[in-house]
Design an enzyme around this catalytic site. Structure first.
Site, PDB file in Angstrom:
ATOM      1  N   HIS A   1     101.005 -23.728  69.113  1.00  0.00           N
ATOM      2  CA  HIS A   1     102.352 -23.746  68.510  1.00  0.00           C
ATOM      3  C   HIS A   1     102.458 -24.822  67.437  1.00  0.00           C
ATOM      4  CE1 HIS A   1     106.616 -25.286  68.457  1.00  0.00           C
ATOM      5  NE2 HIS A   1     106.687 -24.094  67.915  1.00  0.00           N
TER       6      HIS A   1
ATOM      7  N   VAL B   1     100.020 -29.512  66.592  1.00  0.00           N
ATOM      8  CA  VAL B   1      99.890 -28.170  67.176  1.00  0.00           C
ATOM      9  C   VAL B   1      99.902 -28.364  68.694  1.00  0.00           C
ATOM     10  CG1 VAL B   1      98.586 -26.024  67.311  1.00  0.00           C
ATOM     11  CG2 VAL B   1      98.426 -27.431  65.244  1.00  0.00           C
ATOM     12  N   GLU B   2     100.881 -27.748  69.366  1.00  0.00           N
ATOM     13  CA  GLU B   2     100.927 -27.820  70.823  1.00  0.00           C
ATOM     14  C   GLU B   2      99.990 -26.743  71.378  1.00  0.00           C
ATOM     15  OE1 GLU B   2     105.125 -28.982  72.422  1.00  0.00           O
ATOM     16  OE2 GLU B   2     105.454 -27.701  70.676  1.00  0.00           O
ATOM     17  N   VAL B   3      98.957 -27.191  72.095  1.00  0.00           N
ATOM     18  CA  VAL B   3      97.979 -26.273  72.688  1.00  0.00           C
ATOM     19  C   VAL B   3      98.355 -26.117  74.156  1.00  0.00           C
ATOM     20  CG1 VAL B   3      95.546 -26.009  73.300  1.00  0.00           C
ATOM     21  CG2 VAL B   3      96.173 -26.904  71.037  1.00  0.00           C
TER      22      VAL B   3
ATOM     23  N   GLU C   1      99.098 -29.429  76.408  1.00  0.00           N
ATOM     24  CA  GLU C   1     100.158 -29.549  77.419  1.00  0.00           C
ATOM     25  C   GLU C   1      99.742 -28.715  78.632  1.00  0.00           C
ATOM     26  OE1 GLU C   1     103.265 -30.156  73.759  1.00  0.00           O
ATOM     27  OE2 GLU C   1     103.618 -28.481  75.103  1.00  0.00           O
TER      28      GLU C   1
END
Ligand SMILES: NC(=O)c1ccc[n+]([C@@H]2O[C@H](COP(=O)([O-])OP(=O)(O)OC[C@H]3O[C@@H](n4cnc5c(N)ncnc54)[C@H](O)[C@@H]3O)[C@@H](O)[C@H]2O)c1
Length: 278
Positions: A113, A124-126, A154
């Site tokens: 994200h 970037v949220e992985v 996360e």
């Protein structure tokens, strides 16, 4: 050469495509929008279908509508059509991948994200789902790092992930303050860009609070000022966004999207450059 397929060429897909192509990757984009060939960045290939876009792809970045049924159908197709070695990433802002991988092999499906625009904002949220393999998580981290991004893994799925939950908390109070006539949208934006925005570009809320406590640190802040903050009754905005839409359009509606986006990009680049130099 690394090949990336971009599914969905709206706000986020086009920005990802720009970043991928700037990093020397082969990029193939698909989207049913009739003007696709006119909007893709230079050097990006246009594909007529999902199957064509993902042929030989090492990575697939999905940016279609934020809709569970759409993502369920698309990821079922991607698992079939993309090479077995391809990592399947979704830009979804709020839908955890476990919700759209039920009944399919989700071992190489996960959330990547970004924050808009992903060609500029580093995070970037992985977020792995229940089926995602650890190898896929590590591959996503290496991929985003190779693009100069800052991936944060996360480990627990939660709707909206972390960044958008934080943003939602602030937006809720911002909406309430404008609806109540405490400030205009422009003044609220000025409060944020001249205080919290600058602070948060350098220290997050926890380090900021630790410093806010002076030499006594976070403990001093939590035990003293923290108590008065806890007593604040925050507001609840109305369910109908019409008043806010009109207020924001009054504030910014006379400028074009491209002019506002160009100014934003220029300023964000200046901040990022300054941070790199310090
Ligand atoms: N806008 C943001 O700030 C933002 C930030 C981070 C993540 N996201 C996420 O990125 C995704 C895309 O958001 P957006 O803001 O770019 O939306 P958007 O509406 O700008 O773009 C979505 C695109 O998907 C296309 N599309 C529709 N059906 C399709 C299909 N069958 N195959 C391929 N493409 C199809 C549409 O034509 C459109 O161009 C969403 O999941 C959203 O939650 C958005």
């Amino acid at each position: 050469m690394t090949k990336v397929a971009v599914i969905g060429a709206g706000v986020i897909g086009l920005s990802w495509a720009k970043l991928f192509v700037e990093h020397g990757m082969t990029v193939s984009v698909t989207d049913p929008r009739p003007d696709l060939a006119d909007v893709v960045p230079a050097g990006v290939q246009v594909a007529a279908s999902v199957a064509e876009a993902v042929r030989d792809a090492d990575f697939v970045q999905e940016n279609g509508p934020e809709n569970l049924e759409f993502k369920k159908n698309l990821f079922a197709e991607l698992v079939q059509e993309a090479p077995a070695y391809a990592l399947l990433l979704s830009s979804s802002s709020a839908i955890p991948s476990t919700a759209f991988t039920k009944g399919i092999d989700g071992s190489r499906v996960l959330i990547g994200h970004p924050f808009n625009p992903p060609h500029l904002i580093p995070l970037v949220e992985v977020v792995p789902g229940e089926q995602t393999s650890e190898e896929s998580v590590q591959k996503a981290v290496v991929f985003y790092r190779s693009l100069g991004r800052t991936p944060v893994v996360e480990r627990k799925e939660i709707p909206g992930f972390v960044g958008n939950r934080l943003q939602a908390a602030l937006s809720r109070e911002a909406n309430y303050l404008v609806e109540q006539g405490v400030v205009t949208p422009e003044d609220l934006d000025a409060v944020v860009t001249n205080s919290l925005g600058i602070r948060w570009a350098t220290v997050g809320p926890f380090l900021g609070a630790h410093l806010g406590g002076g030499p006594g640190g976070y403990r001093h802040l939590a035990e003293h000022i923290g108590k008065s903050m806890q007593g604040l009754q925050l507001g609840t905005p109305s369910d109908d966004p019409e008043q806010l839409i009109e207020a924001v359009e009054k504030a910014y509606g006379s400028s074009t999207y491209s002019a506002l986006a160009e100014t934003r990009d220029r300023k964000q680049l200046a901040v990022l450059t300054a941070l790199e130099e310090n």
